[in-house]
Design a protein around this motif. Structure first.
Motif, PDB file in Angstrom:
ATOM      1  N   ALA A  65       0.830  -1.205   0.000  1.00 37.24           N
ATOM      2  CA  ALA A  65       0.000   0.000   0.000  1.00 37.24           C
ATOM      3  C   ALA A  65       0.863   1.252   0.000  1.00 37.24           C
ATOM      4  O   ALA A  65       0.521   2.252  -0.645  1.00 37.24           O
ATOM      5  N   GLY A 124      -5.826  -0.676  -6.519  1.00 38.10           N
ATOM      6  CA  GLY A 124      -5.877  -2.125  -6.420  1.00 38.10           C
ATOM      7  C   GLY A 124      -6.984  -2.724  -7.271  1.00 38.10           C
ATOM      8  O   GLY A 124      -7.683  -2.042  -8.021  1.00 38.10           O
ATOM      9  N   HIS A 152      -4.509   6.657   0.426  1.00 39.73           N
ATOM     10  CA  HIS A 152      -4.555   5.723  -0.701  1.00 39.73           C
ATOM     11  C   HIS A 152      -4.954   4.344  -0.173  1.00 39.73           C
ATOM     12  O   HIS A 152      -4.294   3.798   0.715  1.00 39.73           O
ATOM     13  N   VAL A 153      -6.032   3.807  -0.703  1.00 40.22           N
ATOM     14  CA  VAL A 153      -6.524   2.493  -0.288  1.00 40.22           C
ATOM     15  C   VAL A 153      -6.177   1.488  -1.367  1.00 40.22           C
ATOM     16  O   VAL A 153      -6.558   1.651  -2.527  1.00 40.22           O
ATOM     17  N   SER A 154      -5.426   0.458  -0.989  1.00 37.03           N
ATOM     18  CA  SER A 154      -5.048  -0.599  -1.919  1.00 37.03           C
ATOM     19  C   SER A 154      -5.893  -1.818  -1.579  1.00 37.03           C
ATOM     20  O   SER A 154      -5.655  -2.499  -0.575  1.00 37.03           O
ATOM     21  N   GLY A 165      -5.154  -2.618   2.336  1.00 35.03           N
ATOM     22  CA  GLY A 165      -4.173  -1.792   3.025  1.00 35.03           C
ATOM     23  C   GLY A 165      -4.416  -0.342   2.675  1.00 35.03           C
ATOM     24  O   GLY A 165      -5.175  -0.020   1.765  1.00 35.03           O
ATOM     25  N   ALA A 166      -3.779   0.534   3.394  1.00 38.84           N
ATOM     26  CA  ALA A 166      -3.885   1.953   3.104  1.00 38.84           C
ATOM     27  C   ALA A 166      -2.558   2.615   3.422  1.00 38.84           C
ATOM     28  O   ALA A 166      -1.746   2.086   4.179  1.00 38.84           O
TER      29      ALA A 166
END
Length: 400
Positions: A198, A334, A220-222, A228-229
Motif C-alpha cells: 500500500a 488495487g 490511498h486504499v489498496s 491496506g492503506a
C-alpha cells in the motif's frame, strides 16, 4: 538553538546534480539555459553539472532546442533511456511480478506469473521471484539498462529500515526476513528495499497519478484480497513510529463480527476484501474480480448487493480516517478499483453520514492493480534522481 552545520562541498554538489536531474525529469527536454532558469544556478554552473551527468550516462543531448525556449538556442537535454534503471517486484497472494523502469519512467521489461503464495514456504516463493528477477535483469541489460536497485512490495507489515516481513496474514508469513534471499537473487549485488504494497501504491499515485503535484495530502486504499492503506502528508508517506501506519484492512467495522487471520474480529477485510465480496456474492468456485465485474454490469442483484455491503463497510472505515486526517482526497486503487461503479455509491453515502466536514473527493486510481509494482520500480528511479552520485557509484552496495 545551535546554528546548522555548514554544508560540505560533496553535499552541495550532490544537491545541485539532483536539482538538474529533477528539473529535466519534470520539465524536459530543456536547454542548459532552461535548466538554469528553473533551478536558480548560473549557466556556467549548470553546464559543469550537465557535463558530469552526461558522462555518468544520466543525461543525453537531443540536439538543438526549438525556437522560443529560454536563452540562446542550445542542445536539448533529456534523461537517458539507457544506463541506470529501477527494478520493482511484487509478491502478491496470487501472483509474482517484476518490472524494469528507465529514468524516463517507461516500463521497459515486465514479467508476471500466477502463483498460489498463500501459506507457501517463503523460500519457495523467493526462489520463484529470483527466477523472475534474473529474467527481467537479463532482458533489461540487453536493452542497455543497468539496474540501480530493487524495491519489493509485499502485502504485510515490514519493519522499518529492514527486509523483515513482521506479519503478512494473507501470506501466512510472520517474522520473515527476505533480505538474504534477495541478496542471493541479485548478481551483482544491488541496493534493495522491502516495503508494504500500500505504501508503494501510494507513492506511485503521488508520482504518476492524475492528481500530480497538486495532490500532496491523500489516503490511498489498496484493495485486493487484503485491504491496506497509506497516508501521504505534504508529499511524504506517514509511516508511523515502527513503519506500520495504514492498516485500514484491520480497522474493525463490526466489533463482534467475523474472525480475521490477524487475530481480531470484524475487520474491514472480512467485509470488503476480494474473498469476502466473492463469498457474499455466492461465488466460491474460484471466480475473481473479472467475474464480479461482469455479473455486476449485467445486473446480477446478488452481486450488486454484495458490492453495496462492501462499499458500506469501506465507507465506515474511511470515515474514521477522514475525520482524523483531513486529506485532500481518498484514492481507491488495487483490484477492487475495477468494481468502483458499484462500490463507491455506498461508500460515499457512509462518508456523507459520518464525516463532520467536507472531505475533498473519493476517486479511483487509474493505476489500478499496477500501483504497487510501479511504485516499487519508480522508488529506485527517484533514488537515482535524488542521489545521482551514490546510486550510480556503488553498484555493489548490497541489500539494505
Amino acid at each position: 538553538m545551535a546554528a546548522p552545520a555548514p554544508q560540505t562541498q560533496h553535499g552541495i554538489r550532490q544537491r545541485n546534480l539532483s536539482l538538474v536531474l529533477h528539473a529535466v525529469a519534470a520539465h524536459g527536454p530543456l536547454s542548459r539555459a532552461g535548466v538554469a532558469g528553473r533551478i536558480g544556478l548560473t549557466r556556467a554552473a549548470v553546464s559543469t553539472l550537465v557535463d558530469e551527468l552526461t558522462r555518468a550516462g544520466l543525461l543525453v543531448e537531443l540536439g538543438r532546442t526549438r525556437p522560443g525556449t529560454v536563452g540562446r538556442p542550445g542542445s536539448a537535454l533529456a534523461l537517458s533511456d539507457r544506463g541506470p534503471a529501477g527494478l520493482g517486484a511484487e509478491i502478491g497472494v496470487d501472483h509474482l511480478a517484476v518490472c524494469a523502469v528507465d529514468l524516463r519512467g517507461r516500463v521497459r521489461v515486465r514479467a508476471e506469473e500466477t502463483a498460489a503464495n498463500r501459506n507457501s514456504e517463503p523460500g519457495s516463493v523467493m526462489a520463484r521471484l529470483a527466477r523472475l528477477l534474473r529474467r527481467v535483469t537479463a532482458e533489461a541489460e540487453r536493452e542497455g539498462l543497468t539496474p540501480a536497485g530493487l524495491a519489493v512490495a509485499v502485502p504485510g507489515l515490514v519493519a522499518r529500515g529492514s527486509a523483515t516481513v513482521v506479519r503478512a496474514p494473507n501470506l501466512g508469513w510472520h517474522g520473515t526476513d527476505i533480505g538474504p534471499a534477495l541478496a542471493r537473487a541479485l548478481t551483482p549485488a544491488l541496493p534493495a528495499a522491502v516495503d508494504n504494497e500500500a505504501n508503494l501504491g501510494a507513492l506511485a499515485e503521488l508520482w504518476l497519478g492524475e492528481g500530480g503535484a497538486a495532490r500532496r495530502d491523500f489516503v490511498h486504499v489498496s484493495a485486493e484480497i487484503g485491504i491496506g492503506a497509506a497516508v501521504v502528508v505534504d508529499g511524504a508517506l506517514l509511516r508511523g513510529a515502527q513503519g506500520f501506519a495504514g492498516e485500514l484492512g484491520h480497522v474493525p467495522v463490526r466489533p463482534e463480527g467475523h474472525p480475521c487471520p490477524c487475530g481480531g474480529r470484524g475487520c474491514l477485510e472480512q467485509y470488503a476484501g476480494e474473498e469476502a465480496v466473492l463469498r457474499a456474492a455466492g461465488m466460491t468456485g474460484g471466480e475473481g474480480i473479472p467475474e464480479l465485474r461482469d455479473r455486476a454490469a449485467a445486473g446480477d442483484g446478488v452481486v450488486r448487493r454484495a458490492l453495496r455491503g462492501a462499499g458500506t463497510a469501506l465507507g465506515i472505515a474511511l470515515a474514521g480516517a477522514v475525520n482524523l486526517l483531513d486529506p485532500q482526497a481518498v484514492v481507491l486503487g488495487g483490484a477492487l478499483a475495477e468494481l468502483s461503479p458499484w462500490l463507491l455509491p455506498a461508500a460515499e453515502r457512509e462518508l456523507a453520514r459520518r464525516v463532520t466536514r467536507p472531505y475533498g473527493e473519493l476517486v479511483v486510481s487509474r493505476l489500478g492493480r499496477d500501483g504497487p509494482l510501479l511504485g516499487a520500480a519508480h522508488s529506485v528511479v527517484q533514488g537515482v534522481l535524488d542521489d545521482p552520485i551514490g546510486r550510480t557509484n556503488s553498484p555493489g552496495a548490497g541489500v539494505v
